[in-house]
Scaffold this active site. Structure first.
Site, PDB file in Angstrom:
ATOM      1  N   ASP A  16       0.837  -1.208   0.000  1.00  0.00           N
ATOM      2  CA  ASP A  16       0.000   0.000   0.000  1.00  0.00           C
ATOM      3  C   ASP A  16       0.868   1.252   0.000  1.00  0.00           C
ATOM      4  OD1 ASP A  16      -2.353   1.382  -0.063  1.00  0.00           O
ATOM      5  OD2 ASP A  16      -2.896   1.026   2.031  1.00  0.00           O
ATOM      6  N   ASN A  64     -10.890  -2.594  -5.531  1.00  0.00           N
ATOM      7  CA  ASN A  64     -10.077  -1.730  -6.398  1.00  0.00           C
ATOM      8  C   ASN A  64     -10.673  -1.573  -7.801  1.00  0.00           C
ATOM      9  OD1 ASN A  64      -6.915  -2.862  -4.952  1.00  0.00           O
ATOM     10  ND2 ASN A  64      -8.113  -1.052  -4.431  1.00  0.00           N
TER      11      ASN A  64
HETATM   12  C1  IPE Z   1      -5.537  -2.685  -0.192  1.00  0.00           C
HETATM   13  O1  IPE Z   1      -5.163  -1.365  -0.434  1.00  0.00           O
HETATM   14  C2  IPE Z   1      -5.579  -3.464  -1.471  1.00  0.00           C
HETATM   15  C3  IPE Z   1      -4.277  -3.748  -2.069  1.00  0.00           C
HETATM   16  C4  IPE Z   1      -3.113  -3.451  -1.564  1.00  0.00           C
HETATM   17  C5  IPE Z   1      -4.335  -4.454  -3.315  1.00  0.00           C
HETATM   18  P1  IPE Z   1      -6.235  -0.222  -0.630  1.00  0.00           P
HETATM   19  O2  IPE Z   1      -5.479   1.047  -0.788  1.00  0.00           O
HETATM   20  O3  IPE Z   1      -7.174  -0.577  -1.708  1.00  0.00           O
HETATM   21  O4  IPE Z   1      -7.013  -0.284   0.766  1.00  0.00           O
HETATM   22  P2  IPE Z   1      -7.860   0.808   1.553  1.00  0.00           P
HETATM   23  O5  IPE Z   1      -8.877   1.352   0.601  1.00  0.00           O
HETATM   24  O6  IPE Z   1      -6.911   1.857   2.000  1.00  0.00           O
HETATM   25  O7  IPE Z   1      -8.448   0.061   2.700  1.00  0.00           O
HETATM   26  C1  IPE Z   2      -1.422   0.117  -3.402  1.00  0.00           C
HETATM   27  O1  IPE Z   2      -1.223   1.486  -3.473  1.00  0.00           O
HETATM   28  C2  IPE Z   2      -1.683  -0.519  -4.754  1.00  0.00           C
HETATM   29  C3  IPE Z   2      -3.073  -0.937  -4.963  1.00  0.00           C
HETATM   30  C4  IPE Z   2      -4.034  -0.904  -4.078  1.00  0.00           C
HETATM   31  C5  IPE Z   2      -3.398  -1.428  -6.282  1.00  0.00           C
HETATM   32  P1  IPE Z   2      -2.429   2.501  -3.553  1.00  0.00           P
HETATM   33  O2  IPE Z   2      -2.760   2.721  -4.989  1.00  0.00           O
HETATM   34  O3  IPE Z   2      -3.548   2.065  -2.698  1.00  0.00           O
HETATM   35  O4  IPE Z   2      -1.747   3.818  -2.959  1.00  0.00           O
HETATM   36  P2  IPE Z   2      -2.372   4.835  -1.920  1.00  0.00           P
HETATM   37  O5  IPE Z   2      -2.827   4.028  -0.754  1.00  0.00           O
HETATM   38  O6  IPE Z   2      -3.494   5.527  -2.609  1.00  0.00           O
HETATM   39  O7  IPE Z   2      -1.241   5.744  -1.588  1.00  0.00           O
HETATM   40 MG    MG Z   3      -4.032   2.357  -0.731  1.00  0.00          MG
END
Ligand code: IPE
Ligand code: IPE
Ligand code: MG
Length: 235
Positions: A16, A64
């Site tokens: 994340d 996602n």
């Molecule tokens: C969790 O991250 C999903 C993945 C790392 C694939 P998100 O960024 O989607 O989670 P939330 O929305 O902060 O809970």
């Molecule tokens: C994790 O990084 C990757 C996926 C969930 C696909 P994010 O895209 O959630 O990055 P932040 O949390 O918005 O910084």
């Molecule tokens: Mg995220």
């Protein structure tokens, strides 16, 4: 770097913070996803070096799919390209590659790439690397319950044990994670491996995923090694 003292059999990572990493640099969110691929590579390389049998990554959740279409599209293309690009590397290091999740939502092109890399590496005997893609814990439990209900109709009266149910999850042949790492300071499970994390140790780090490399991985493993796992019992 010496191998950690007490190694987990299965380490899973909620990657994340890619978007924030890019935004901090005044760049588009997808730039963080590109850089995040390098972190995956670094972690798998370390897993090979330290002989961690299973390393898994939450790459894309069912939720996602609700992100802007352009970001979803870029992520899907990036994953296809990255897995094909790593194939030689997987073969060289004996990495068995797997993708687990709801395949129904993936494009035919991506499914073809996944099948190619999975079948090419299926007999490899080293680290098993799993990408959880279009995955959610509740989806997994539901699909497992549906399959089990179907079998129970044909075989009524059979008492169901947790181990029996586990066989229906997409992780049927994969040991439950010993350690779950989440980067970027968030401290939640976000519908990841809900059933499988019943006795998993959690390590949360402020490090954003694109900055999570061998050193940060090593720190998380050292933290794991210091934990006392009791599984409800008394020592
Ligand atoms: C969790 O991250 C999903 C993945 C790392 C694939 P998100 O960024 O989607 O989670 P939330 O929305 O902060 O809970
Ligand atoms: C994790 O990084 C990757 C996926 C969930 C696909 P994010 O895209 O959630 O990055 P932040 O949390 O918005 O910084
Ligand atoms: Mg995220």
């Amino acid at each position: 770097m010496q191998a950690p003292v007490k190694l987990p059999t299965h380490v899973s990572i909620i990657m994340d913070g890619n978007g924030r990493w890019a935004q901090e640099r005044g760049k588009e969110r997808v730039y963080g996803h590109f850089e995040g691929v390098e972190s995956v590579r670094a972690v798998v390389e370390a897993a090979v070096e330290w002989k961690i049998p299973y390393v898994s990554f939450f790459a894309f959740s069912e939720e996602n799919w609700g992100r802007p279409e352009a970001e979803v599209q870029t992520l899907m293309e990036l994953m296809g390209r990255a897995m094909l690009g790593e194939l030689d590397n997987f073969m060289e290091h004996g990495v068995r590659f797997m993708v687990l999740g709801n395949r129904d939502r993936l494009s035919d092109a991506l499914k073809a790439d996944i099948d190619k890399v999975m079948s090419a590496t299926a007999a490899n005997k080293g680290v098993t690397m799993i990408l959880f893609l279009s995955y959610s814990g509740r989806w997994d439990i539901l699909q497992a319950a549906e399959k089990m209900a179907h079998d129970l109709i044909n075989q009524p009266g059979h008492p169901v044990q947790p181990e029996d149910f586990s066989r229906y999850l997409v992780t049927a042949d994969i040991p439950d994670p010993d350690l779950l790492i989440r980067t970027s300071g968030e401290q939640r499970i976000s519908n990841y491996l809900l059933w499988q994390t019943a006795y998993t140790e959690f390590v949360f780090t402020e490090t954003l995923w694109p900055d999570f490399r061998k050193e940060a991985f090593r720190q998380a493993l050292d933290e794991y090694a210091s934990r006392d796992r009791r599984f409800g019992k008394i020592k």
